[in-house]
Scaffold this motif. Structure first.
Motif, PDB file in Angstrom:
ATOM      1  N   PHE A  56       7.520  -5.419  18.696  1.00  0.00           N
ATOM      2  CA  PHE A  56       6.759  -5.564  17.458  1.00  0.00           C
ATOM      3  C   PHE A  56       6.992  -4.485  16.409  1.00  0.00           C
ATOM      4  CE2 PHE A  56       4.034  -7.509  20.845  1.00  0.00           C
ATOM      5  CZ  PHE A  56       4.410  -8.819  20.551  1.00  0.00           C
ATOM      6  N   ALA A  57       7.780  -3.464  16.702  1.00  0.00           N
ATOM      7  CA  ALA A  57       7.979  -2.383  15.733  1.00  0.00           C
ATOM      8  C   ALA A  57       8.486  -2.905  14.394  1.00  0.00           C
ATOM      9  CB  ALA A  57       8.946  -1.342  16.293  1.00  0.00           C
ATOM     10  N   ASP A  58       9.464  -3.793  14.428  1.00  0.00           N
ATOM     11  CA  ASP A  58      10.052  -4.286  13.184  1.00  0.00           C
ATOM     12  C   ASP A  58       9.206  -5.357  12.502  1.00  0.00           C
ATOM     13  OD1 ASP A  58      12.190  -2.565  13.317  1.00  0.00           O
ATOM     14  OD2 ASP A  58      13.530  -4.008  14.281  1.00  0.00           O
ATOM     15  N   LYS A  59       8.081  -5.736  13.127  1.00  0.00           N
ATOM     16  CA  LYS A  59       7.189  -6.736  12.531  1.00  0.00           C
ATOM     17  C   LYS A  59       5.980  -6.087  11.865  1.00  0.00           C
ATOM     18  CE  LYS A  59       8.659 -10.329  15.748  1.00  0.00           C
ATOM     19  NZ  LYS A  59       8.261 -11.321  16.765  1.00  0.00           N
ATOM     20  N   LEU A  60       6.003  -4.756  11.824  1.00  0.00           N
ATOM     21  CA  LEU A  60       4.936  -4.002  11.185  1.00  0.00           C
ATOM     22  C   LEU A  60       5.456  -3.371   9.892  1.00  0.00           C
ATOM     23  CD1 LEU A  60       3.552  -2.656  14.509  1.00  0.00           C
ATOM     24  CD2 LEU A  60       2.167  -3.848  12.817  1.00  0.00           C
ATOM     25  N   PRO A  61       4.573  -2.878   9.041  1.00  0.00           N
ATOM     26  CA  PRO A  61       5.014  -2.309   7.764  1.00  0.00           C
ATOM     27  C   PRO A  61       6.084  -1.234   7.933  1.00  0.00           C
ATOM     28  CG  PRO A  61       2.643  -2.586   7.749  1.00  0.00           C
ATOM     29  CD  PRO A  61       3.100  -2.898   9.155  1.00  0.00           C
ATOM     30  N   GLN A 119      -2.535  -9.094   5.500  1.00  0.00           N
ATOM     31  CA  GLN A 119      -3.863  -8.486   5.610  1.00  0.00           C
ATOM     32  C   GLN A 119      -3.674  -6.998   5.915  1.00  0.00           C
ATOM     33  OE1 GLN A 119      -5.442 -10.876   8.807  1.00  0.00           O
ATOM     34  NE2 GLN A 119      -6.112 -12.505   7.437  1.00  0.00           N
ATOM     35  N   PRO A 120      -3.314  -6.201   4.910  1.00  0.00           N
ATOM     36  CA  PRO A 120      -2.930  -4.797   5.155  1.00  0.00           C
ATOM     37  C   PRO A 120      -4.033  -3.944   5.779  1.00  0.00           C
ATOM     38  CG  PRO A 120      -3.189  -5.224   2.804  1.00  0.00           C
ATOM     39  CD  PRO A 120      -3.210  -6.553   3.488  1.00  0.00           C
ATOM     40  N   GLU A 121      -5.279  -4.133   5.385  1.00  0.00           N
ATOM     41  CA  GLU A 121      -6.355  -3.309   5.941  1.00  0.00           C
ATOM     42  C   GLU A 121      -6.566  -3.623   7.415  1.00  0.00           C
ATOM     43  OE1 GLU A 121      -9.829  -3.755   3.561  1.00  0.00           O
ATOM     44  OE2 GLU A 121      -8.965  -2.729   1.822  1.00  0.00           O
ATOM     45  N   GLU A 122      -6.530  -4.909   7.763  1.00  0.00           N
ATOM     46  CA  GLU A 122      -6.685  -5.293   9.157  1.00  0.00           C
ATOM     47  C   GLU A 122      -5.483  -4.826   9.977  1.00  0.00           C
ATOM     48  OE1 GLU A 122      -8.598  -7.408  12.448  1.00  0.00           O
ATOM     49  OE2 GLU A 122      -9.129  -6.206  10.698  1.00  0.00           O
ATOM     50  N   CYS A 123      -4.299  -4.921   9.398  1.00  0.00           N
ATOM     51  CA  CYS A 123      -3.093  -4.441  10.072  1.00  0.00           C
ATOM     52  C   CYS A 123      -3.213  -2.949  10.365  1.00  0.00           C
ATOM     53  CB  CYS A 123      -1.870  -4.722   9.202  1.00  0.00           C
ATOM     54  SG  CYS A 123      -0.332  -4.052   9.875  1.00  0.00           S
ATOM     55  N   GLU A 124      -3.639  -2.168   9.393  1.00  0.00           N
ATOM     56  CA  GLU A 124      -3.774  -0.723   9.587  1.00  0.00           C
ATOM     57  C   GLU A 124      -4.804  -0.409  10.662  1.00  0.00           C
ATOM     58  OE1 GLU A 124      -4.659   3.364   7.006  1.00  0.00           O
ATOM     59  OE2 GLU A 124      -4.959   1.389   6.099  1.00  0.00           O
ATOM     60  N   ARG A 125      -5.948  -1.113  10.637  1.00  0.00           N
ATOM     61  CA  ARG A 125      -7.000  -0.876  11.633  1.00  0.00           C
ATOM     62  C   ARG A 125      -6.485  -1.145  13.041  1.00  0.00           C
ATOM     63  NH1 ARG A 125     -10.604  -3.466  14.736  1.00  0.00           N
ATOM     64  NH2 ARG A 125      -9.839  -5.527  14.124  1.00  0.00           N
ATOM     65  N   LEU A 126      -5.787  -2.265  13.212  1.00  0.00           N
ATOM     66  CA  LEU A 126      -5.292  -2.639  14.534  1.00  0.00           C
ATOM     67  C   LEU A 126      -4.152  -1.724  14.980  1.00  0.00           C
ATOM     68  CD1 LEU A 126      -5.459  -6.479  14.012  1.00  0.00           C
ATOM     69  CD2 LEU A 126      -6.767  -5.194  15.719  1.00  0.00           C
ATOM     70  N   TYR A 162       5.579   2.405   9.187  1.00  0.00           N
ATOM     71  CA  TYR A 162       5.237   2.673  10.579  1.00  0.00           C
ATOM     72  C   TYR A 162       6.452   2.684  11.505  1.00  0.00           C
ATOM     73  CZ  TYR A 162       0.471   1.203   9.159  1.00  0.00           C
ATOM     74  OH  TYR A 162      -0.741   1.070   8.547  1.00  0.00           O
ATOM     75  N   ARG A 163       7.539   2.093  11.071  1.00  0.00           N
ATOM     76  CA  ARG A 163       8.604   1.738  12.015  1.00  0.00           C
ATOM     77  C   ARG A 163       9.304   2.925  12.650  1.00  0.00           C
ATOM     78  NH1 ARG A 163      11.004  -3.124   8.225  1.00  0.00           N
ATOM     79  NH2 ARG A 163       9.052  -4.347   8.239  1.00  0.00           N
ATOM     80  N   ALA A 164       9.610   3.955  11.884  1.00  0.00           N
ATOM     81  CA  ALA A 164      10.310   5.111  12.465  1.00  0.00           C
ATOM     82  C   ALA A 164       9.483   5.714  13.597  1.00  0.00           C
ATOM     83  CB  ALA A 164      10.606   6.148  11.395  1.00  0.00           C
TER      84      ALA A 164
END
Length: 249
Positions: free
Chosen positions: A130-135, A91-98, A138-140
């Motif tokens: 959670f850094a590595d569980k996101l797109p 759910q990329p849009e919800e992921c970005e919002r959160l 975002y990780r760097a």
């Protein structure tokens, strides 16, 4: 909106969103009050308890404005976890919002009290989880923010490292080492791994640190943090202790 459960709460009554709730004993820290519910989501995906923890944090924003930095750090971590779940669910849009919500909360937490060590502990810990569980894009930035959080913690705690309990010492050094590794600070990584093996012999922290030293390729796919997790039951015994103190007065 349902009533927020507050186990054996003390004190008066607080109005929030048109709802009356028991006011929490001011001697109870925000960390103790919310940790078990939030960690139930992080560690066991118990989203009912997790949502209860989020409601408790909303309560604390109203009830304890002096602790705004700590409360916002926990809320930011909660949003980051929900962003990770949204990413997992594609759910990329919800992921970005959160994700953006979490970053805004972290930023507000730092503005509220840039010297709050507890805030940096919560922020750094959730970023590492959670850094590595996101797109990937975002990780760097997330790992850089995690590194900065642990550096801020280290400034306040490294001088007293020998006096810290095992869990606090281990998690501090583990976070410093892991964020150094993820951000390319190789010299610092080596120093923190050496501290873990020399100051905590015979512990899971030392064992995993030695594994990272023996085989650096392992570091990219394993974690050093959360090796002695927060046990259940911290809130209830603490509240029972506070009740006894009140009764004795």
């Amino acid at each position: 909106m349902r009533k927020i459960p507050v186990a054996r709460a003390f004190g008066g009554v607080l109005a929030l969103g048109g709802m009356l709730m028991a006011e929490v004993d001011p001697r109870l820290t925000i960390h103790t009050y919310v940790r078990e519910d939030i960690f139930a989501g992080f560690m066991a995906n118990d989203m009912d308890r997790f949502a209860r923890g989020e409601k408790k944090l909303e309560q604390m924003l109203v009830e304890r404005p002096a602790d705004k930095s700590t409360t916002l750090a926990w809320l930011g971590g909660a949003s980051l976890y929900r962003a990770a779940l949204a990413n997992q669910a594609k759910q990329p849009e919800e992921c970005e919002r959160l994700y953006e919500k979490a970053m805004a909360m972290f930023g507000e937490a730092q503005k509220a009290n840039p010297r709050d060590g507890g805030m940096y502990a919560v922020m750094g810990g959730t970023l590492v989880l959670f850094a590595d569980k996101l797109p990937a894009e975002y990780r760097a930035g997330l790992w850089t923010k995690a590194y900065q959080s642990y550096q801020a913690m280290g400034q306040g705690q490294m001088s007293a490292l020998a006096m810290l309990p095992l869990h606090l010492k281990g998690e501090l050094l583990a976070g410093l080492a892991q964020t150094a590794q993820r951000t390319g600070h190789e010299k610092e990584l080596a120093e923190y791994l050496d501290k873990m093996t020399s100051t905590m012999p015979g512990t899971p922290y030392a064992s995993r640190a030695q594994r990272w030293k023996d085989d650096p390729s392992v570091a990219a796919r394993t974690s050093l943090v959360c090796q002695s997790c927060h046990e259940e039951g911290r809130l209830e015994p603490r509240m029972a202790s506070l009740a006894k103190e009140s009764a004795a007065k």
